[in-house]
Enzyme design. Structure first.
Site, PDB file in Angstrom:
ATOM      1  N   HIS A  13       1.011  -1.318  -0.105  1.00 60.54           N
ATOM      2  CA  HIS A  13       0.151   0.062   0.004  1.00 60.54           C
ATOM      3  C   HIS A  13       0.891   1.464   0.122  1.00 60.54           C
ATOM      4  O   HIS A  13       0.516   2.310  -0.690  1.00 60.54           O
ATOM      5  CB  HIS A  13      -0.799   0.001   1.282  1.00 60.54           C
ATOM      6  CG  HIS A  13      -2.124  -1.048   1.312  1.00 60.54           C
ATOM      7  ND1 HIS A  13      -2.199  -1.874   2.424  1.00 60.54           N
ATOM      8  CD2 HIS A  13      -3.035  -1.196   0.367  1.00 60.54           C
ATOM      9  CE1 HIS A  13      -3.350  -2.446   2.200  1.00 60.54           C
ATOM     10  NE2 HIS A  13      -3.706  -2.211   1.018  1.00 60.54           N
ATOM     11  N   LYS A  37     -18.308  -3.702   9.478  1.00 63.61           N
ATOM     12  CA  LYS A  37     -17.007  -4.766   9.671  1.00 63.61           C
ATOM     13  C   LYS A  37     -16.129  -4.129  10.755  1.00 63.61           C
ATOM     14  O   LYS A  37     -15.448  -3.233  10.325  1.00 63.61           O
ATOM     15  CB  LYS A  37     -16.676  -4.514   8.147  1.00 63.61           C
ATOM     16  CG  LYS A  37     -15.850  -5.977   8.082  1.00 63.61           C
ATOM     17  CD  LYS A  37     -15.194  -6.210   6.730  1.00 63.61           C
ATOM     18  CE  LYS A  37     -13.924  -6.845   6.533  1.00 63.61           C
ATOM     19  NZ  LYS A  37     -13.316  -6.558   5.341  1.00 63.61           N
ATOM     20  N   ARG A  86      -2.384  -6.134  -8.263  1.00 65.42           N
ATOM     21  CA  ARG A  86      -1.150  -7.319  -7.589  1.00 65.42           C
ATOM     22  C   ARG A  86      -1.054  -8.185  -8.631  1.00 65.42           C
ATOM     23  O   ARG A  86       0.009  -8.745  -9.189  1.00 65.42           O
ATOM     24  CB  ARG A  86      -1.382  -7.705  -6.184  1.00 65.42           C
ATOM     25  CG  ARG A  86      -1.434  -6.661  -5.240  1.00 65.42           C
ATOM     26  CD  ARG A  86      -1.846  -7.213  -3.960  1.00 65.42           C
ATOM     27  NE  ARG A  86      -3.283  -7.386  -4.179  1.00 65.42           N
ATOM     28  CZ  ARG A  86      -4.189  -7.649  -2.859  1.00 65.42           C
ATOM     29  NH1 ARG A  86      -3.589  -7.765  -1.795  1.00 65.42           N
ATOM     30  NH2 ARG A  86      -5.282  -7.849  -3.393  1.00 65.42           N
ATOM     31  N   SER A 123      -3.460  -7.145   3.404  1.00 65.45           N
ATOM     32  CA  SER A 123      -3.666  -7.034   5.138  1.00 65.45           C
ATOM     33  C   SER A 123      -4.202  -8.260   5.794  1.00 65.45           C
ATOM     34  O   SER A 123      -3.738  -8.496   6.895  1.00 65.45           O
ATOM     35  CB  SER A 123      -4.612  -5.884   5.146  1.00 65.45           C
ATOM     36  OG  SER A 123      -4.421  -4.926   4.538  1.00 65.45           O
TER      37      SER A 123
END
Ligand code: PNS
Length: 160
Positions: A13, A37, A86, A123
């Site tokens: 990031h 969340k 990615r 993450s």
């Protein structure tokens, strides 16, 4: 605009945000606040960690947002969303969001190819490795590695 959950930010990031800051005069890093969340870190903690990591970049502002990303872009005068890609596996979902955001408000999305060093990072993977005591120091900035260790100690490993 560099939006994301950043729970927590990885070196991948940070690399994308720093590269974005070389392309644009002003960059907003926008941490999504998602009340449905609960993350490992609160939005305030994520913002504070990101600010520490990006302190050397004067043209980057870190803040939070809720609701639609395009509304936040509009209210901040941001015309471009920058995302890291990615691998091909990111593409389907990112393309959907880019097309939706363009359709909703004409907001463009620019994709930056992730540095191959970080192409397998996420993450959630970092949290899973850290939960089991694995070394994540190559994958997150030192500041974030330390907070991750503190948080796991605070809550006990079973809490993750
Ligand atoms: O780091 P993430 O979780 O992949 O980031 C996803 C994010 C925050 C960019 C995306 O979920 C988002 O923009 N959420 C805000 C709500 C919204 O605008 N949804 C419609 C997207 S087309």
């Amino acid at each position: 605009m560099c939006p994301g959950s950043f729970d927590p930010a990885t070196k991948g990031h940070i690399d994308i945000v720093e590269r974005t800051a070389r392309l644009y005069d002003e960059v907003i890093v926008a941490v999504l606040v998602n009340p449905s969340k609960a993350g490992l870190f609160t939005p305030e903690e994520r913002i504070s960690m990101l600010r520490e990591c990006l302190v050397a970049c004067p043209n980057i502002r870190v803040t939070s947002f809720d609701g639609l990303l395009v509304d936040f872009c509009r209210s901040n005068g941001a015309e471009v969303v920058v995302k890291g890609l990615r691998a091909v596996s990111d593409f389907d979902y990112e393309l959907q969001m880019a097309q939706m955001n363009h359709g909703l408000a004409g907001v463009e999305t620019l994709f930056i190819a992730t540095n191959p060093l970080y192409s397998f990072l996420s993450s959630s993977l970092i949290k899973d490795v850290a939960k089991w005591g694995g070394d994540v120091s190559d994958h997150v900035p030192d500041i974030i590695g330390a907070k991750l260790a503190d948080r796991l100690d605070d809550r006990g490993r079973a809490m993750l």
